[in-house]
Scaffold this active site. Structure first.
Site, PDB file in Angstrom:
ATOM      1  CG  ASP A   8      35.492  -1.433  36.127  1.00 53.78           C
ATOM      2  OD1 ASP A   8      36.169  -1.694  35.133  1.00 53.78           O
ATOM      3  OD2 ASP A   8      35.609  -2.038  37.227  1.00 53.78           O
ATOM      4  CD  GLU A  39      39.028  -1.018  31.453  1.00 51.42           C
ATOM      5  OE1 GLU A  39      40.046  -1.104  30.766  1.00 51.42           O
ATOM      6  OE2 GLU A  39      38.254  -1.967  31.651  1.00 51.42           O
ATOM      7  CG  ASN A  40      34.999   0.414  30.848  1.00 48.60           C
ATOM      8  OD1 ASN A  40      35.305  -0.280  31.803  1.00 48.60           O
ATOM      9  ND2 ASN A  40      35.243   0.061  29.611  1.00 48.60           N
ATOM     10  CG  ASN A  67      39.999  -4.877  29.064  1.00 47.37           C
ATOM     11  OD1 ASN A  67      39.820  -4.519  30.234  1.00 47.37           O
ATOM     12  ND2 ASN A  67      39.019  -5.250  28.293  1.00 47.37           N
ATOM     13  CG  HIS A  68      37.766  -1.373  27.508  1.00 50.28           C
ATOM     14  ND1 HIS A  68      37.481  -1.646  26.189  1.00 50.28           N
ATOM     15  CD2 HIS A  68      37.076  -2.275  28.247  1.00 50.28           C
ATOM     16  CE1 HIS A  68      36.651  -2.672  26.126  1.00 50.28           C
ATOM     17  NE2 HIS A  68      36.395  -3.074  27.367  1.00 50.28           N
ATOM     18  CG  HIS A 151      41.056  -4.234  34.706  1.00 48.38           C
ATOM     19  ND1 HIS A 151      40.049  -3.436  35.187  1.00 48.38           N
ATOM     20  CD2 HIS A 151      40.728  -4.501  33.414  1.00 48.38           C
ATOM     21  CE1 HIS A 151      39.172  -3.208  34.236  1.00 48.38           C
ATOM     22  NE2 HIS A 151      39.550  -3.861  33.153  1.00 48.38           N
ATOM     23  CG  HIS A 176      37.622  -6.825  33.333  1.00 51.00           C
ATOM     24  ND1 HIS A 176      37.686  -6.035  32.207  1.00 51.00           N
ATOM     25  CD2 HIS A 176      37.312  -8.079  32.901  1.00 51.00           C
ATOM     26  CE1 HIS A 176      37.434  -6.790  31.136  1.00 51.00           C
ATOM     27  NE2 HIS A 176      37.198  -8.029  31.524  1.00 51.00           N
ATOM     28  CG  HIS A 178      31.849  -3.578  34.446  1.00 51.05           C
ATOM     29  ND1 HIS A 178      31.450  -2.975  33.281  1.00 51.05           N
ATOM     30  CD2 HIS A 178      33.187  -3.440  34.500  1.00 51.05           C
ATOM     31  CE1 HIS A 178      32.511  -2.520  32.628  1.00 51.05           C
ATOM     32  NE2 HIS A 178      33.566  -2.791  33.359  1.00 51.05           N
TER      33      HIS A 178
HETATM   34 FE   FE2 Z   1      38.111  -3.978  31.649  1.00 49.24          FE
END
Ligand code: FE2
Length: 257
Positions: A8, A39-40, A67-68, A151, A176, A178
């Site tokens: 991530d 995603e982040n 999810n993000h 994820h 996910h 991290h």
């Molecule tokens: Fe995530």
């Protein structure tokens, strides 16, 4: 084929780490195909077109998410057009975007599948296991490699998934949490596996975010806005080399304080 997988990427600090470390890593390790979870990547939550283009310009072939993915409003404007951007495949079929893609590199066809776990994720998605089965049946005869970004939060769900697809997927990497795990391995039937690749972002942070904010959230129980941490940065990746004869897996960690 040599695959480089990047965990991530968290906000500007994560992108800074990529810009600093990725070119020399590409020089040294000569990966044929690079995947990053993005995603982040934009402000710590979601991804914008500009940030997507920035990551692709660094040599990344496919960006996965989780999810993000929907956090930045503009995503709905470009996700359908962008084949190199994936969202979890176990969203309802009517969701925008795509859950997997097949990419050509060096005369090989590489399927990248993005799937999200369900334990502690708070989103009622379809079963990740059966989602893989369905996609696998559809693509198995037409691709050379199958790579899954799972994820998910729970280590147990990720490990169970790894063994479930062992011998069918070539690589399963978790994202996910991290936080990298030290369990990179080749499973009995040949799948290269790691529970979590870990973040690419700030060294001194709570999963990439400014330390004080999560502490305040835990102390008060109140919702607190999170900002991307700055300062020294860290790159976490995974290198997998796979051909007919052998599979090798190696974690990469580069840090600049
Ligand atoms: Fe995530």
């Amino acid at each position: 084929m040599r695959f480089l997988i990047i965990g991530d990427v968290i906000g500007r600090t994560g992108r800074k780490a990529l810009k600093e470390f990725l070119p020399s890593l590409i020089d040294q390790e000569k990966p044929d195909f690079i995947i990053a979870n993005g995603e982040n990547a934009a402000g710590g939550f979601g991804i914008t077109k500009k940030v997507f283009d920035e990551l692709i310009s660094l040599g990344i072939d496919v960006i996965t998410s989780g999810n993000h993915i929907w956090d930045k409003k503009e995503i709905v404007q470009f996700i359908d057009q962008e084949e190199r951007l994936l969202r979890p495949a176990n969203y309802p079929p009517s969701a925008l975007g795509r859950g997997y893609g097949i990419y050509k590199k060096k005369d090989k066809k590489i399927a990248v599948i993005n799937i999200m776990g369900r334990v502690f994720m708070g989103i009622p998605l379809d079963c990740p296991f059966r989602t893989f089965d369905e996609i696998y049946e559809r693509i198995k005869d037409s691709v050379d490699y199958i790579i899954v970004d799972l994820h998910a939060e729970a280590t147990s769900e990720k490990m169970a998934f790894g063994y479930y697809v062992d011998g069918r997927a070539d690589i399963v990497f978790g994202t996910h949490s991290h936080v990298p795990t030290a369990d990179e391995q080749i499973l009995p039937k040949g799948t290269a596996y790691i529970t979590d690749v870990g973040l690419t972002g700030a060294v001194h942070s709570v999963i990439g975010m400014k330390i004080e904010q999560p502490i305040q959230k835990f102390l008060t129980g109140m919702p607190i806005k999170y900002d991307v941490a700055t300062g020294g940065y860290l790159f976490h990746g995974l290198l997998v080399e796979k051909d007919e004869k052998k599979t090798e897996i190696r974690r990469i960690k580069i840090k600049k304080e």
